[in-house]
Design a protein around this motif. Sequence first.
Motif, PDB file in Angstrom:
ATOM      1  N   ALA A 241      19.003  55.151  10.567  1.00 39.23           N
ATOM      2  CA  ALA A 241      17.405  55.101  10.227  1.00 39.23           C
ATOM      3  C   ALA A 241      16.639  56.545  10.468  1.00 39.23           C
ATOM      4  N   PRO A 242      15.734  56.874   9.650  1.00 39.40           N
ATOM      5  CA  PRO A 242      14.942  58.207  10.110  1.00 39.40           C
ATOM      6  C   PRO A 242      14.402  58.166  11.377  1.00 39.40           C
ATOM      7  N   ALA A 243      14.347  59.291  12.226  1.00 39.94           N
ATOM      8  CA  ALA A 243      13.691  59.327  13.519  1.00 39.94           C
ATOM      9  C   ALA A 243      12.515  58.876  13.566  1.00 39.94           C
ATOM     10  N   GLU A 244      11.312  59.336  12.521  1.00 44.51           N
ATOM     11  CA  GLU A 244      10.341  58.749  12.765  1.00 44.51           C
ATOM     12  C   GLU A 244       9.904  57.406  12.549  1.00 44.51           C
ATOM     13  N   GLN A 245      10.923  56.620  11.873  1.00 43.30           N
ATOM     14  CA  GLN A 245      10.785  54.903  11.794  1.00 43.30           C
ATOM     15  C   GLN A 245      11.042  54.504  13.081  1.00 43.30           C
ATOM     16  N   ILE A 246      12.075  55.075  13.747  1.00 48.55           N
ATOM     17  CA  ILE A 246      12.346  54.556  15.250  1.00 48.55           C
ATOM     18  C   ILE A 246      11.278  54.902  16.353  1.00 48.55           C
ATOM     19  N   THR A 247      11.024  56.427  16.224  1.00 48.68           N
ATOM     20  CA  THR A 247       9.941  56.668  16.929  1.00 48.68           C
ATOM     21  C   THR A 247       8.702  55.672  17.154  1.00 48.68           C
ATOM     22  N   ASP A 248       8.387  55.258  16.049  1.00 49.37           N
ATOM     23  CA  ASP A 248       7.131  54.391  15.713  1.00 49.37           C
ATOM     24  C   ASP A 248       7.172  53.148  16.501  1.00 49.37           C
ATOM     25  N   ARG A 249       8.573  52.819  16.807  1.00 49.32           N
ATOM     26  CA  ARG A 249       8.859  51.330  17.557  1.00 49.32           C
ATOM     27  C   ARG A 249       9.164  51.649  18.905  1.00 49.32           C
ATOM     28  N   PRO A 251       8.466  53.240  22.468  1.00 45.66           N
ATOM     29  CA  PRO A 251       7.519  54.350  23.406  1.00 45.66           C
ATOM     30  C   PRO A 251       8.593  55.453  23.957  1.00 45.66           C
ATOM     31  N   ASN A 252       8.054  56.653  24.023  1.00 46.17           N
ATOM     32  CA  ASN A 252       9.082  57.612  24.613  1.00 46.17           C
ATOM     33  C   ASN A 252       9.325  57.440  26.228  1.00 46.17           C
ATOM     34  N   THR A 253       8.586  56.358  26.810  1.00 43.75           N
ATOM     35  CA  THR A 253       8.908  56.092  28.262  1.00 43.75           C
ATOM     36  C   THR A 253       9.959  55.028  28.159  1.00 43.75           C
ATOM     37  N   VAL A 254      10.415  54.504  27.128  1.00 44.85           N
ATOM     38  CA  VAL A 254      11.509  53.449  27.050  1.00 44.85           C
ATOM     39  C   VAL A 254      12.748  53.931  26.580  1.00 44.85           C
ATOM     40  N   GLY A 255      12.791  55.012  25.545  1.00 44.54           N
ATOM     41  CA  GLY A 255      13.906  55.325  24.892  1.00 44.54           C
ATOM     42  C   GLY A 255      13.393  57.056  24.135  1.00 44.54           C
ATOM     43  N   VAL A 256      14.446  57.983  24.122  1.00 42.10           N
ATOM     44  CA  VAL A 256      14.206  59.067  23.481  1.00 42.10           C
ATOM     45  C   VAL A 256      14.978  59.157  22.252  1.00 42.10           C
ATOM     46  N   VAL A 257      14.139  59.649  21.167  1.00 39.87           N
ATOM     47  CA  VAL A 257      15.019  59.472  19.632  1.00 39.87           C
ATOM     48  C   VAL A 257      14.979  61.198  19.438  1.00 39.87           C
ATOM     49  N   LEU A 266      19.359  59.712  17.046  1.00 37.76           N
ATOM     50  CA  LEU A 266      20.036  59.449  18.059  1.00 37.76           C
ATOM     51  C   LEU A 266      18.966  58.828  19.158  1.00 37.76           C
ATOM     52  N   LEU A 267      19.404  57.572  19.634  1.00 38.62           N
ATOM     53  CA  LEU A 267      18.568  57.087  20.575  1.00 38.62           C
ATOM     54  C   LEU A 267      19.164  57.112  22.039  1.00 38.62           C
ATOM     55  N   SER A 268      18.433  57.671  23.040  1.00 37.57           N
ATOM     56  CA  SER A 268      18.986  57.717  24.395  1.00 37.57           C
ATOM     57  C   SER A 268      17.989  56.592  25.198  1.00 37.57           C
ATOM     58  N   ALA A 269      18.596  55.683  25.889  1.00 40.15           N
ATOM     59  CA  ALA A 269      17.849  54.845  26.612  1.00 40.15           C
ATOM     60  C   ALA A 269      18.806  54.371  27.981  1.00 40.15           C
ATOM     61  N   GLY A 270      17.871  53.790  28.991  1.00 33.08           N
ATOM     62  CA  GLY A 270      18.686  53.342  30.145  1.00 33.08           C
ATOM     63  C   GLY A 270      18.418  51.952  30.490  1.00 33.08           C
ATOM     64  N   SER A 271      19.221  51.116  30.912  1.00 34.68           N
ATOM     65  CA  SER A 271      19.082  49.694  31.571  1.00 34.68           C
ATOM     66  C   SER A 271      19.990  49.513  32.741  1.00 34.68           C
TER      67      SER A 271
END
Length: 313
Positions: A241-249, A251-257, A266-271
């Motif tokens: 999916a386009p980066a802007e589509q994922i970024t809109d969904r 928050p940058n404190t949840v994941g980095v696109v 690419l999506l980087s996230a932690g849990s």
Amino acid sequence: MLETSARLLKLLSLLQSPRDWSGADLAGELGVGVRTVRRDVDKLRNLGYPVDAVPGVAGYRLGAGASLPPLLLDDEEAVAVAIGLRAAATGSVAGIEESSVRALTKLEQVLPSRLRHRVRLLQSVAVTPNDGAVVDPAVLMAVAAACRDHERLRFDYRSHDGTATVRTTEPHRLVHTGRRWYLVAWDVERADWRTFRLDRMEPRIPTGPRFQPREVPELDRTTRGVAGGGYRYQATFLLQAPAEQITDRIPNTVGVVEMVDPGSCLLSAGSNSLDELLLYVGLLGVDFVVQSPPELIAHLQTLTTRLAAATPA
């Protein structure tokens, strides 16, 4: 000179009450003549306090100015403001958490010990609903003060797996994500920027020597540490999916696109939960490939087999 200064403070305190004061009333309260009141009002105006003349009663009121002058608070007002700022600092009002911490740090610095004790007593018996990690207000204030004063901060820190370490840092800023508080700081031993969860931190007081602030890290490094740091698992997904589509969904404190090409990112996230990572990405409704960590890839394969077996023949 001391008498004049004390009189000006009392005059300012009177004017801050919500009423119009005649010159004669103020003169009676201050024990001076009306002419002295006029001179004192002019002195307050020269100091930046917007004292307005009230037509008809030859009086005065404190108006709104272009800038905020110092305010005088009595004991009850100071306690009320401190309690309100502490509540706002926990995230009860979105968007003002960090400014509330800054204001509270300034206020508690000048509170007399008797009032500081009352604030802490009220805070200890008050319950604030919060679905995020609980941070001791004393820890929040200590870290905020170290950031403000550019003083080294040493603290005991617990990682996600319970490992205890002692960290020495040059604290830079506090970040609130809506659920947790983080400290962005230069880790002296590791010679790199790190993020630390405040609910896992126990500061060692007093703080260390002052330091010269370093160049602020780029925002993407800060948000990457908040989104992935402090968690047991840090995962990377390739999303179709386009980066802007994922970024809109997200928050940058949840994941980095990060954009790969116009149609993928690419999506980087932690849990702390592999299931939570898969559920979160699966609900995005786009095709994806798990790139790391290996535990997540193995868990996905096991889960896929289990889900396939649950399908009716």
